[in-house]
Design a protein around this motif. Structure first.
Motif, PDB file in Angstrom:
ATOM      1  N   ALA A   1      34.976 -48.437 -15.259  1.00  0.00           N
ATOM      2  CA  ALA A   1      34.525 -47.048 -15.166  1.00  0.00           C
ATOM      3  C   ALA A   1      34.450 -46.421 -16.553  1.00  0.00           C
ATOM      4  N   ILE A   2      35.443 -46.683 -17.391  1.00  0.00           N
ATOM      5  CA  ILE A   2      35.428 -46.148 -18.756  1.00  0.00           C
ATOM      6  C   ILE A   2      34.213 -46.667 -19.511  1.00  0.00           C
ATOM      7  N   GLU A   3      33.928 -47.947 -19.367  1.00  0.00           N
ATOM      8  CA  GLU A   3      32.762 -48.542 -20.035  1.00  0.00           C
ATOM      9  C   GLU A   3      31.452 -47.935 -19.549  1.00  0.00           C
ATOM     10  N   GLU A   4      31.403 -47.540 -18.273  1.00  0.00           N
ATOM     11  CA  GLU A   4      30.178 -47.031 -17.675  1.00  0.00           C
ATOM     12  C   GLU A   4      29.929 -45.553 -17.980  1.00  0.00           C
ATOM     13  N   LEU A   5      30.963 -44.836 -18.424  1.00  0.00           N
ATOM     14  CA  LEU A   5      30.779 -43.404 -18.691  1.00  0.00           C
ATOM     15  C   LEU A   5      29.748 -43.218 -19.799  1.00  0.00           C
ATOM     16  N   PRO A   6      28.696 -42.435 -19.525  1.00  0.00           N
ATOM     17  CA  PRO A   6      27.571 -42.381 -20.456  1.00  0.00           C
ATOM     18  C   PRO A   6      27.752 -41.449 -21.650  1.00  0.00           C
ATOM     19  N   ASP A   7      28.489 -40.388 -21.500  1.00  0.00           N
ATOM     20  CA  ASP A   7      28.452 -39.352 -22.518  1.00  0.00           C
ATOM     21  C   ASP A   7      29.813 -39.062 -23.115  1.00  0.00           C
ATOM     22  N   ALA A   8      29.794 -38.563 -24.341  1.00  0.00           N
ATOM     23  CA  ALA A   8      31.027 -38.151 -25.004  1.00  0.00           C
ATOM     24  C   ALA A   8      31.686 -37.005 -24.242  1.00  0.00           C
ATOM     25  N   GLU A   9      30.894 -36.219 -23.528  1.00  0.00           N
ATOM     26  CA  GLU A   9      31.464 -35.104 -22.767  1.00  0.00           C
ATOM     27  C   GLU A   9      32.294 -35.575 -21.568  1.00  0.00           C
ATOM     28  N   ASP A  10      32.247 -36.855 -21.282  1.00  0.00           N
ATOM     29  CA  ASP A  10      33.053 -37.413 -20.206  1.00  0.00           C
ATOM     30  C   ASP A  10      34.424 -37.877 -20.702  1.00  0.00           C
ATOM     31  N   ASN A  11      34.816 -37.391 -21.869  1.00  0.00           N
ATOM     32  CA  ASN A  11      36.095 -37.792 -22.439  1.00  0.00           C
ATOM     33  C   ASN A  11      37.265 -37.442 -21.522  1.00  0.00           C
ATOM     34  N   ASP A  12      37.125 -36.362 -20.729  1.00  0.00           N
ATOM     35  CA  ASP A  12      38.185 -36.006 -19.784  1.00  0.00           C
ATOM     36  C   ASP A  12      38.430 -37.144 -18.795  1.00  0.00           C
ATOM     37  N   LEU A  13      37.359 -37.782 -18.342  1.00  0.00           N
ATOM     38  CA  LEU A  13      37.502 -38.899 -17.410  1.00  0.00           C
ATOM     39  C   LEU A  13      38.071 -40.130 -18.113  1.00  0.00           C
ATOM     40  N   ARG A  14      37.647 -40.366 -19.343  1.00  0.00           N
ATOM     41  CA  ARG A  14      38.192 -41.502 -20.095  1.00  0.00           C
ATOM     42  C   ARG A  14      39.713 -41.385 -20.204  1.00  0.00           C
TER      43      ARG A  14
ATOM     44  N   ALA B   1      35.419 -51.244  -3.779  1.00  0.00           N
ATOM     45  CA  ALA B   1      34.131 -50.727  -4.234  1.00  0.00           C
ATOM     46  C   ALA B   1      33.746 -51.349  -5.575  1.00  0.00           C
ATOM     47  N   PHE B   2      32.454 -51.451  -5.790  1.00  0.00           N
ATOM     48  CA  PHE B   2      31.941 -51.908  -7.073  1.00  0.00           C
ATOM     49  C   PHE B   2      31.135 -50.772  -7.681  1.00  0.00           C
ATOM     50  N   PHE B   3      31.155 -50.685  -8.991  1.00  0.00           N
ATOM     51  CA  PHE B   3      30.433 -49.626  -9.686  1.00  0.00           C
ATOM     52  C   PHE B   3      28.957 -49.980  -9.714  1.00  0.00           C
ATOM     53  N   THR B   4      28.143 -48.994  -9.337  1.00  0.00           N
ATOM     54  CA  THR B   4      26.718 -49.265  -9.190  1.00  0.00           C
ATOM     55  C   THR B   4      25.849 -48.344 -10.035  1.00  0.00           C
ATOM     56  N   GLY B   5      26.429 -47.592 -10.917  1.00  0.00           N
ATOM     57  CA  GLY B   5      25.625 -46.712 -11.743  1.00  0.00           C
ATOM     58  C   GLY B   5      26.435 -46.199 -12.900  1.00  0.00           C
ATOM     59  N   ASP B   6      25.754 -45.453 -13.779  1.00  0.00           N
ATOM     60  CA  ASP B   6      26.455 -44.989 -14.960  1.00  0.00           C
ATOM     61  C   ASP B   6      26.482 -43.469 -15.064  1.00  0.00           C
ATOM     62  N   GLU B   7      26.211 -42.783 -13.990  1.00  0.00           N
ATOM     63  CA  GLU B   7      26.295 -41.329 -14.002  1.00  0.00           C
ATOM     64  C   GLU B   7      27.678 -40.900 -13.560  1.00  0.00           C
ATOM     65  N   ARG B   8      28.119 -39.768 -14.094  1.00  0.00           N
ATOM     66  CA  ARG B   8      29.464 -39.268 -13.812  1.00  0.00           C
ATOM     67  C   ARG B   8      29.752 -39.217 -12.309  1.00  0.00           C
ATOM     68  N   GLN B   9      28.833 -38.656 -11.540  1.00  0.00           N
ATOM     69  CA  GLN B   9      29.056 -38.513 -10.099  1.00  0.00           C
ATOM     70  C   GLN B   9      29.158 -39.867  -9.407  1.00  0.00           C
ATOM     71  N   THR B  10      28.305 -40.792  -9.790  1.00  0.00           N
ATOM     72  CA  THR B  10      28.338 -42.131  -9.203  1.00  0.00           C
ATOM     73  C   THR B  10      29.648 -42.828  -9.533  1.00  0.00           C
ATOM     74  N   ILE B  11      30.101 -42.684 -10.766  1.00  0.00           N
ATOM     75  CA  ILE B  11      31.361 -43.295 -11.176  1.00  0.00           C
ATOM     76  C   ILE B  11      32.512 -42.679 -10.403  1.00  0.00           C
ATOM     77  N   LEU B  12      32.501 -41.366 -10.251  1.00  0.00           N
ATOM     78  CA  LEU B  12      33.568 -40.706  -9.484  1.00  0.00           C
ATOM     79  C   LEU B  12      33.531 -41.125  -8.019  1.00  0.00           C
ATOM     80  N   ASN B  13      32.336 -41.294  -7.462  1.00  0.00           N
ATOM     81  CA  ASN B  13      32.230 -41.789  -6.083  1.00  0.00           C
ATOM     82  C   ASN B  13      32.872 -43.168  -5.956  1.00  0.00           C
ATOM     83  N   SER B  14      32.583 -44.051  -6.913  1.00  0.00           N
ATOM     84  CA  SER B  14      33.150 -45.394  -6.887  1.00  0.00           C
ATOM     85  C   SER B  14      34.663 -45.362  -7.078  1.00  0.00           C
ATOM     86  N   CYS B  15      35.122 -44.481  -7.967  1.00  0.00           N
ATOM     87  CA  CYS B  15      36.572 -44.370  -8.191  1.00  0.00           C
ATOM     88  C   CYS B  15      37.271 -43.838  -6.947  1.00  0.00           C
TER      89      CYS B  15
END
Length: 148
Positions: A26-39, A86-100
């Motif tokens: 999930a960390i690898e898939e996070l697309p933006d620096a603004e997702d640092n909170d999730l990292r 679950a397996f991660f299927t995308g690199d958007e924040r919402q998709t990653i959160l859905n998978s998590c």
């Protein structure tokens, strides 16, 4: 033959190894620096799972049972986990959160299954129960983030 307590602890330990891998992905898939909170959050969950694995290994060692390795047979809780993981299927924040959240749902179900195993030693039951409480907080936090 590994007794029930050992099988349950082995299964849960494997689940945490998968949880670590899932959050690393999930960390690898996070697309933006603004997702640092999730990292930061996901790194904390990785550290939590590693700590849980250490606790589980210590309990296994006290029972003079092997700590899980690649060749240990899978128990029923772990097989159920593999069926719903679950397996991660995308690199958007919402998709990653859905998978998590799906991953946390699976962890929650595995812990509930473990806690419903009859005949666990009281100290093993308490260890699983204590870990489960912390995992429920993680599940709720991921769900809140997903829904926001």
């Amino acid at each position: 033959m590994i007794p029930l307590d050992g099988e349950v602890l082995n299964d849960i330990s494997r689940i945490h190894a998968d949880r670590v891998a899932g959050y690393q992905r999930a960390i690898e898939e996070l697309p933006d620096a603004e997702d640092n909170d999730l990292r930061i959050l996901f790194q904390q969950y990785i550290e939590d799972s590693k700590a849980f694995m250490t606790e589980l290994a210590t309990a296994l060692e006290k029972m003079e049972l092997p700590v899980p390795g690649g060749s240990t047979p899978m128990g029923k809780i772990y097989r159920a986990w593999m069926d719903i993981k679950a397996f991660f299927t995308g690199d958007e924040r919402q998709t990653i959160l859905n998978s998590c959240e799906a991953m946390e749902d699976a962890v929650k179900k595995a812990y509930e299954s473990a806690l419903n195993q009859p005949g666990l030693f009281p100290e093993i039951f308490e260890l699983i129960k204590t870990q489960n409480k912390q995992l429920q907080k993680a599940h709720a936090q991921v769900k809140r983030l997903r829904d926001s």
